[in-house]
Design an enzyme around this catalytic site. Structure first.
Site, PDB file in Angstrom:
ATOM      1  CE  LYS A   1      -7.980 -11.555 -23.645  1.00 60.49           C
ATOM      2  NZ  LYS A   1      -9.014 -10.518 -23.685  1.00 60.49           N
TER       3      LYS A   1
ATOM      4  CB  CYS B   1       5.368  -3.943  -0.023  1.00 60.90           C
ATOM      5  SG  CYS B   1       6.086  -2.344  -0.403  1.00 60.90           S
ATOM      6  CE1 TYR B   2       1.321   1.194   5.541  1.00 59.68           C
ATOM      7  CE2 TYR B   2      -0.305  -0.574   5.474  1.00 59.68           C
ATOM      8  CZ  TYR B   2       0.141   0.620   6.001  1.00 59.68           C
ATOM      9  OH  TYR B   2      -0.577   1.244   6.990  1.00 59.68           O
TER      10      TYR B   2
ATOM     11  CD  GLU C   1       2.822  -8.697  -5.109  1.00 57.97           C
ATOM     12  OE1 GLU C   1       3.779  -9.270  -4.543  1.00 57.97           O
ATOM     13  OE2 GLU C   1       2.452  -7.556  -4.788  1.00 57.97           O
TER      14      GLU C   1
ATOM     15  CB  SER D   1     -17.424  -7.899 -28.445  1.00 56.62           C
ATOM     16  OG  SER D   1     -16.459  -8.724 -27.813  1.00 56.62           O
ATOM     17  N   GLY D   2     -18.019 -11.108 -29.321  1.00 52.71           N
ATOM     18  CA  GLY D   2     -17.379 -12.196 -30.078  1.00 52.71           C
ATOM     19  C   GLY D   2     -15.927 -12.368 -29.666  1.00 52.71           C
ATOM     20  N   GLY D   3     -15.435 -11.470 -28.802  1.00 54.35           N
ATOM     21  CA  GLY D   3     -14.070 -11.593 -28.287  1.00 54.35           C
ATOM     22  C   GLY D   3     -14.012 -12.671 -27.210  1.00 54.35           C
ATOM     23  CB  VAL D   4     -11.094 -14.143 -25.379  1.00 54.56           C
ATOM     24  CG1 VAL D   4     -10.883 -15.265 -24.396  1.00 54.56           C
ATOM     25  CG2 VAL D   4     -10.234 -14.332 -26.608  1.00 54.56           C
ATOM     26  CG  ASP D   5     -11.971 -10.789 -22.113  1.00 55.81           C
ATOM     27  OD1 ASP D   5     -11.257 -11.806 -22.159  1.00 55.81           O
ATOM     28  OD2 ASP D   5     -11.513  -9.634 -22.112  1.00 55.81           O
ATOM     29  CB  SER D   6     -18.103 -10.741 -24.463  1.00 57.08           C
ATOM     30  OG  SER D   6     -17.689 -10.852 -25.791  1.00 57.08           O
TER      31      SER D   6
ATOM     32  CG  HIS E   1       5.687  -5.778  -4.593  1.00 58.98           C
ATOM     33  ND1 HIS E   1       4.424  -5.660  -4.070  1.00 58.98           N
ATOM     34  CD2 HIS E   1       6.318  -4.615  -4.331  1.00 58.98           C
ATOM     35  CE1 HIS E   1       4.285  -4.473  -3.519  1.00 58.98           C
ATOM     36  NE2 HIS E   1       5.419  -3.807  -3.667  1.00 58.98           N
TER      37      HIS E   1
ATOM     38  N   GLY F   1       0.849  -1.189   0.000  1.00 64.85           N
ATOM     39  CA  GLY F   1       0.000   0.000   0.000  1.00 64.85           C
ATOM     40  C   GLY F   1       0.881   1.233   0.000  1.00 64.85           C
TER      41      GLY F   1
END
Ligand code: XMP
Length: 508
Positions: A366, A82-83, A171, A223-228, A169, A55
Site C-alpha cells: 500500500k 531460513c530454509y 524481511e 472504484s475511486g480507491g487508492v489502488d484503482s 527473517h 519455505g
C-alpha cells in the site's frame, strides 16, 4: 540497465516482502522459482547477488525444492534466509536436522558485529524465528555469527566465498533491524550502487503493461480507491487512448460516494463510464449471509458487468484491476491459506470472457502504491484516501444484506468519519460496521429493538497487521450519542479494540 538481485523462491510466505525490502534499499530485484531455474538463466540475469527465500520444507527430505548446487560456485554473493540458509549450508557440505520443539516468534540474538551483515548494529538484536529444522554442522570455511538460546547457527558466513545465511527473517517488521542487515548484504557484500528508485519502478511497470496489452484496449475496474486510481493513472500513461475506466456503483458505496467518484474522474483525460447496478447486486446478494459467498458473488457480478460493458467498446481484450500484494496474499492459493477472498483475486469467476488480466500493482504494498501515485501526479486527496474494499459495505454488514441495513450503516459511518476527522486523532482506516445483533433500548417511553453499530479505527502501514486506534472516550461518546440520536434503526454503539492478528481489519 539496473543492477539486479535475484530472489529464488522456495515457497516462503515472504518472498514479495523480501523484494520490497530490496526495493527500499534502492536495488532492483526479480523473483524466480528456486527449484526450476537453470544456472544458464541465472548467468543471463547477471545478478549482483542472490537471495534464497524461506519455505515450509525440510532440505534433507528427497522431494524438497532445491536449486542447482552450482549456484554456490558462481562467485555471486548469496544470502539464504531460513530454509534458504539451511539449503545453502546443506548444499555445500553442512548438516541440517530437526530442532527440539522448533523456535517461533521474536527471539533475542547475540550477533557478531564484526560480520559485514551486522555492521553498525549492537550485538544484542531481535530476529523473527519460525523454524523446525536448523543447521547442526557448519560446512567447511563457514563460521557462526549469530546465536539464540536454542539456535547456535542463527547466522552463518563464509566471507571469502561471499556466502551468508540467516535462520531468522530479516524481511519482516518483527526483526527491527532486518532492513539494515539486508542493506549490509546488498551494499557491503554485493557492491550495490543504489541505482533503483520509484522512477525506475514506474518505467518498468509502464513497459510491462505496454508489452502485455499491445494495441488492444483495456477496461479498468475503477472504484475511486487508492489502488484503482493509481492503476488508472499508470495505465493512462502506458496505453493512452486504449483505456476505458468503468465505475460500477453496486449500491454498496458509502454515503454520497458514487457521485463523488464520478465528479473526481469525469473531467479527466480518460474514458469514464459509470454503471448504476444497485438492483442487480442486491438481488444477487439477497438471503446470503456467509462472508466468503458474498465476496464471490460480488467478484462474479463485477466481472459480468465489465463483460457487458466491454462488448459495447472496440477491441477490449484485457481487464485491468488495482490488485495489490496484500490482496493476493490473503486470498490464498495452492500453498497458502485463504483468509478472505478479495473480490479482485479469489472472487473472479473462472469463465471470464477477457483474454487476460492486467494488474501492474500486484507485487506492491500500500505505501509503495501511494508513493507511486504521488509520483504519477495524482492529487494528495486520492493518494492519501483511506482504503475502501471493492465489495464495499457488503463486508461491513454482518449477516444478510438489505437496503435498509445499508442505509443505517451509511448514515452511522458518515457520522463516525465526520467526527473523527474533526479531531486530532489519526487513524489509517476508520469505519462503522453494522453487526447483526439487535438489542433492547428505551427512547422516551417506548421500547426499541435496534441494530448495534461497531466502530473500527486502526493504525497500520501495510494493512497486513494493525493495532486499534486509541480514541479518547469523549470522542467515542460524541459519536455514539450522534449515531443513536440521528440514525433510525441504530440502537447501540460499541468500539472494536482488537488488533490484526488475531482479527482482521474488516469484520467479514
Ligand atoms: P483485512 O480485513 O483483510 O483487510 O484485514 C486488509 C485491507 O484490505 C481491505 N480489503 C479489501 N480490499 N477488496 C479490496 O479491494 C477486498 O475484497 C478487500 N477485503 C479487505 C481492507 O479494507 C483493509 O484495508
Amino acid at each position: 540497465m539496473n543492477q539486479t538481485v535475484l530472489i529464488l523462491d522456495f515457497g516462503g510466505q515472504y518472498k514479495e516482502l523480501i523484494a520490497r525490502r530490496v526495493r527500499e534499499c534502492k536495488v532492483y530485484s526479480v523473483v524466480k522459482p528456486g527449484d526450476t531455474i537453470s544456472v544458464d538463466e541465472i548467468k543471463k540475469i547477471n545478478p549482483i547477488g542472490i537471495i534464497l527465500t524461506g519455505g515450509p520444507n525440510s532440505v534433507y527430505l528427497p522431494d524438497s525444492p532445491r536449486c542447482d548446487k552450482e549456484v554456490f560456485n558462481l562467485g555471486i554473493p548469496v544470502l539464504g534466509i531460513c530454509y534458504g540458509s539451511q539449503l545453502l549450508a546443506w548444499s555445500v557440505g553442512g548438516e541440517v536436522a530437526p530442532c527440539a520443539g522448533g523456535e517461533y516468534g521474536k527471539t533475542k540474538m547475540i550477533v557478531d558485529n564484526s560480520s559485514v551483515l551486522f555492521e553498525g548494529l549492537t550485538s544484542e538484536q531481535v530476529g523473527l524465528m519460525s523454524h523446525t529444522d536448523q543447521i547442526v554442522k557448519l560446512p567447511d570455511g563457514f563460521s557462526s555469527v549469530a546465536k539464540t538460546i536454542d539456535c547456535p547457527n542463527a547466522a552463518i558466513q563464509n566471507p571469502s566465498k561471499r556466502l551468508y545465511g540467516v535462520q531468522f527473517h530479516p524481511e519482516v517488521e518483527s526483526t527491527p533491524n532486518g532492513t539494515p542487515m539486508i542493506r549490509n548484504f546488498l551494499y557491503g557484500v554485493c557492491g550495490a550502487k543504489g541505482d533503483y528508485d520509484l522512477k525506475n519502478l514506474e518505467k518498468e511497470l509502464i513497459e510491462k503493461c505496454r508489452n502485455q496489452v499491445g494495441d488492444a484496449h483495456v477496461l479498468l475496474g475503477l472504484s475511486g480507491g487508492v489502488d484503482s486510481s493509481v492503476c488508472a493513472a499508470l495505465l493512462s500513461k502506458a496505453v493512452p487512448g486504449q483505456l476505458h475506466c468503468i465505475f460500477v456503483d453496486h449500491g454498496l458505496m458509502r454515503k454520497n460516494e458514487g457521485d463523488e467518484v464520478e465528479e473526481a474522474f469525469k473531467g479527466r483525460d480518460l474514458h469514464f463510464i459509470r454503471v448504476n447496478a444497485e438492483d442487480r447486486f442486491l438481488a444477487a446478494l439477497s438471503g446470503v449471509t456467509d462472508p466468503e459467498k458474498k465476496r464471490k458473488i460480488i467478484g462474479a457480478e463485477f466481472v459480468r458487468v465489465f463483460e457487458e460493458e466491454a462488448r459495447k467498446l472496440p477491441n477490449v481484450k484485457f481487464l485491468a484491476q488495482g490488485t495489490i500484494y496484500p490482496d493476493v496474499i490473503e486470498s490464498g492459493g495452492s500453498k497458502a491459506a485463504t483468509i478472505k477472498s478479495h473480490h479482485n483475486v479469489g472472487g473472479l469467476p473462472e469463465d471470464m470472457k477477457f483474454e487476460g488480466i492486467v494488474e501492474p500493482l500486484r507485487s506492491l504494498f500500500k505505501d509503495e502504491v501511494r508513493a507511486l501515485g504521488k509520483q504519477l501526479g495524482l492529487p494528495a486527496k486520492f493518494v492519501c484516501r483511506q482504503p475502501f474494499p471493492g465489495p464495499g459495505l457488503a463486508v461491513r454488514v454482518i449477516g444478510e444484506i438489505t437496503k435498509e441495513k445499508l442505509d443505517i450503516l451509511r448514515e452511522a459511518d458518515a457520522i463516525f468519519r465526520e467526527e473523527l476527522e474533526r479531531t486530532r486523532v489519526r487513524a489509517d482506516q476508520y469505519f462503522a460496521v453494522l453487526t447483526d445483533t439487535r438489542s433492547v433500548g428505551v427512547v422516551g417511553d417506548f421500547r426499541t429493538y435496534d441494530y448495534t453499530i461497531a466502530l473500527r479505527a486502526v493504525k497500520t502501514s501495510d494493512f497486513m497487521t494493525c493495532e486499534f486506534t486509541q480514541i479518547p472516550y469523549r470522542v467515542l461518546g460524541r459519536v455514539s450519542s450522534r449515531i443513536v440520536n440521528e440514525v433510525k434503526g441504530a440502537g447501540r454503539v460499541v468500539y472494536d479494540i482488537t488488533g490484526k492478528p488475531p482479527a482482521t481489519i474488516e469484520w467479514c
